[in-house]
Design a protein around this motif. Structure first.
Motif, PDB file in Angstrom:
ATOM      1  N   UNK A 102       0.846  -1.196   0.000  1.00 31.07           N
ATOM      2  CA  UNK A 102       0.000   0.000   0.000  1.00 31.07           C
ATOM      3  C   UNK A 102       0.879   1.243   0.000  1.00 31.07           C
ATOM      4  N   UNK A 103       0.366   2.307  -0.548  1.00 30.32           N
ATOM      5  CA  UNK A 103       1.002   3.618  -0.426  1.00 30.32           C
ATOM      6  C   UNK A 103      -0.114   4.656  -0.421  1.00 30.32           C
ATOM      7  N   UNK A 104      -0.491   5.056   0.776  1.00 25.36           N
ATOM      8  CA  UNK A 104      -1.617   5.967   0.946  1.00 25.36           C
ATOM      9  C   UNK A 104      -2.857   5.393   0.256  1.00 25.36           C
ATOM     10  N   UNK A 105      -3.386   6.082  -0.751  1.00 30.12           N
ATOM     11  CA  UNK A 105      -4.616   5.621  -1.412  1.00 30.12           C
ATOM     12  C   UNK A 105      -4.389   4.486  -2.397  1.00 30.12           C
ATOM     13  N   UNK A 106      -3.138   4.128  -2.619  1.00 34.15           N
ATOM     14  CA  UNK A 106      -2.774   3.143  -3.644  1.00 34.15           C
ATOM     15  C   UNK A 106      -2.535   1.773  -3.018  1.00 34.15           C
ATOM     16  N   UNK A 162      -5.985  -0.231  -6.248  1.00 31.51           N
ATOM     17  CA  UNK A 162      -6.497   1.099  -5.939  1.00 31.51           C
ATOM     18  C   UNK A 162      -5.384   2.090  -6.213  1.00 31.51           C
ATOM     19  N   UNK A 163      -5.772   3.279  -6.660  1.00 27.37           N
ATOM     20  CA  UNK A 163      -4.763   4.305  -6.920  1.00 27.37           C
ATOM     21  C   UNK A 163      -5.158   5.176  -8.088  1.00 27.37           C
ATOM     22  N   UNK A 164      -4.729   6.439  -8.026  1.00 25.96           N
ATOM     23  CA  UNK A 164      -5.067   7.374  -9.096  1.00 25.96           C
ATOM     24  C   UNK A 164      -3.865   8.196  -9.545  1.00 25.96           C
ATOM     25  N   UNK A 165      -2.940   8.453  -8.645  1.00 29.64           N
ATOM     26  CA  UNK A 165      -1.836   9.361  -8.934  1.00 29.64           C
ATOM     27  C   UNK A 165      -0.601   8.568  -9.341  1.00 29.64           C
ATOM     28  N   UNK A 166       0.024   8.949 -10.448  1.00 32.70           N
ATOM     29  CA  UNK A 166       1.095   8.159 -11.057  1.00 32.70           C
ATOM     30  C   UNK A 166       2.257   7.907 -10.105  1.00 32.70           C
ATOM     31  N   UNK A 167       2.664   8.911  -9.339  1.00 28.93           N
ATOM     32  CA  UNK A 167       3.804   8.737  -8.443  1.00 28.93           C
ATOM     33  C   UNK A 167       3.585   7.568  -7.486  1.00 28.93           C
ATOM     34  N   UNK A 168       2.428   7.535  -6.841  1.00 29.82           N
ATOM     35  CA  UNK A 168       2.150   6.474  -5.878  1.00 29.82           C
ATOM     36  C   UNK A 168       1.984   5.122  -6.557  1.00 29.82           C
ATOM     37  N   UNK A 169       1.340   5.096  -7.709  1.00 29.47           N
ATOM     38  CA  UNK A 169       1.155   3.834  -8.431  1.00 29.47           C
ATOM     39  C   UNK A 169       2.499   3.252  -8.850  1.00 29.47           C
ATOM     40  N   UNK A 175       7.997  -1.227  -5.407  1.00 30.68           N
ATOM     41  CA  UNK A 175       8.279  -1.832  -4.108  1.00 30.68           C
ATOM     42  C   UNK A 175       7.685  -3.236  -4.000  1.00 30.68           C
ATOM     43  N   UNK A 176       6.487  -3.432  -4.535  1.00 33.81           N
ATOM     44  CA  UNK A 176       5.887  -4.768  -4.523  1.00 33.81           C
ATOM     45  C   UNK A 176       6.693  -5.721  -5.397  1.00 33.81           C
ATOM     46  N   UNK A 177       7.135  -5.243  -6.560  1.00 31.98           N
ATOM     47  CA  UNK A 177       7.998  -6.042  -7.433  1.00 31.98           C
ATOM     48  C   UNK A 177       9.278  -6.432  -6.697  1.00 31.98           C
ATOM     49  N   UNK A 178       9.866  -5.488  -5.987  1.00 30.14           N
ATOM     50  CA  UNK A 178      11.101  -5.755  -5.249  1.00 30.14           C
ATOM     51  C   UNK A 178      10.901  -6.832  -4.196  1.00 30.14           C
ATOM     52  N   UNK A 179       9.819  -6.747  -3.449  1.00 29.14           N
ATOM     53  CA  UNK A 179       9.595  -7.711  -2.371  1.00 29.14           C
ATOM     54  C   UNK A 179       9.264  -9.097  -2.917  1.00 29.14           C
ATOM     55  N   UNK A 180       8.539  -9.141  -4.042  1.00 31.42           N
ATOM     56  CA  UNK A 180       8.287 -10.434  -4.681  1.00 31.42           C
ATOM     57  C   UNK A 180       9.591 -11.028  -5.221  1.00 31.42           C
ATOM     58  N   UNK A 181      10.445 -10.183  -5.784  1.00 26.77           N
ATOM     59  CA  UNK A 181      11.731 -10.643  -6.307  1.00 26.77           C
ATOM     60  C   UNK A 181      12.619 -11.181  -5.192  1.00 26.77           C
ATOM     61  N   UNK A 182      12.627 -10.498  -4.054  1.00 27.98           N
ATOM     62  CA  UNK A 182      13.416 -10.949  -2.903  1.00 27.98           C
ATOM     63  C   UNK A 182      13.038 -12.374  -2.509  1.00 27.98           C
TER      64      UNK A 182
END
Length: 199
Positions: A102-106, A162-169, A175-182
Motif C-alpha cells: 500500500x502507499x496511501x490511497x494506492x 487502488x490508486x489514481x496518482x502516477x507517483x504512488x502507483x 516496491x511490490x515487485x522488489x519484495x516479490x523478487x526478494x
C-alpha cells in the motif's frame, strides 16, 4: 556458488551497465546508488534495491532529451539479462514471490514466477491513473517490467487494486515487485523447483 553478474548494453539510444549480487550477505561489497540521469527513475531503482535486499548497481545514460522511454525500457532489459545470468540454472530458488504494497490511497499486488518463460500482465488500465513523476508514467514502468520479463525469463502479474496518482502507483508497484523478487530468488533447497527437472 556466487550468484552475481555484470552486463553492459550500448546502443545509439542508451549506454547502461547493471551489476547484481543475489546474495549480498555473502559479500562485504554494497550496492551503489543508481545513476541513470533521470531523478525519479533513480529513486525507483533505489527503492527496488532497498526492498529486494539485493545489491544492484545500475549506471548509465540515455537520450533523455527525446523521452525517458528508451532509458527506462533498456534498463529493464539489462537488469533482466543480469538477473538471468546470476540465477544460472535456478537450482534451489524459491521461484515464486508475491507481495501487496500500500502507499496511501494506492494498493498494488505483484506476483512473480522465475519460470524461464517471459510474460507480463500489467493491469492498471481499469483505473484512471493520471499524471507523471519526473516525466515517468505508469506506461514507462510497464516497459521497464516488460524488458525485465523478456530477458530474465520471468512471468509477472501486476494489479493496481487502488490508486489514481502516477507517483504512488509507480512507487508502490516497484516496491511490490522488489519484495516479490526478494522472495523468488531466495535459495530454499538444493533442487530445481520444477517437475520437469529444469527451468
Amino acid at each position: 556458488m556466487t550468484r552475481t553478474a555484470s552486463v553492459t548494453r550500448t546502443t545509439s539510444e542508451t549506454d547502461l551497465t547493471v551489476r547484481v549480487n543475489l546474495d549480498p550477505h555473502l559479500d562485504s561489497a554494497t550496492g551503489e546508488s543508481p545513476a541513470t540521469g533521470h531523478g525519479f527513475f533513480d529513486h525507483m531503482l533505489t527503492a527496488l534495491a532497498r526492498h529486494s535486499r539485493l545489491n544492484l548497481c545500475i549506471s548509465g545514460k540515455g537520450d533523455l532529451h527525446i523521452d525517458p522511454h528508451h532509458l527506462i525500457e533498456d534498463t529493464g532489459i539489462v537488469l533482466g539479462q543480469a538477473m538471468s545470468q546470476a540465477l544460472g540454472d535456478r537450482r534451489g530458488i524459491e521461484r515464486y514471490g508475491s507481495a501487496f504494497v500500500p502507499m496511501d490511497e494506492t494498493l498494488v499486488h505483484v506476483v512473480l514466477d522465475l519460470s524461464g518463460r517471459a510474460h507480463l500482465a500489467f493491469e492498471p488500465e481499469g483505473l484512471d491513473v493520471y499524471g507523471a513523476a519526473g516525466g515517468m508514467t505508469h506506461y514507462h514502468l510497464r516497459e521497464f517490467l516488460r524488458g525485465f520479463c523478456n530477458h530474465a525469463g520471468a512471468t509477472l502479474h501486476v494489479r493496481v487494486l487502488a490508486g489514481r496518482e502516477a507517483h504512488h502507483v509507480i512507487e508502490a508497484t516497484m516496491k511490490a515487485f522488489a519484495r516479490a523478487l526478494r522472495d523468488a530468488v531466495a535459495v530454499t533447497s538444493d533442487t530445481v523447483p520444477s517437475t520437469k527437472g529444469r527451468l
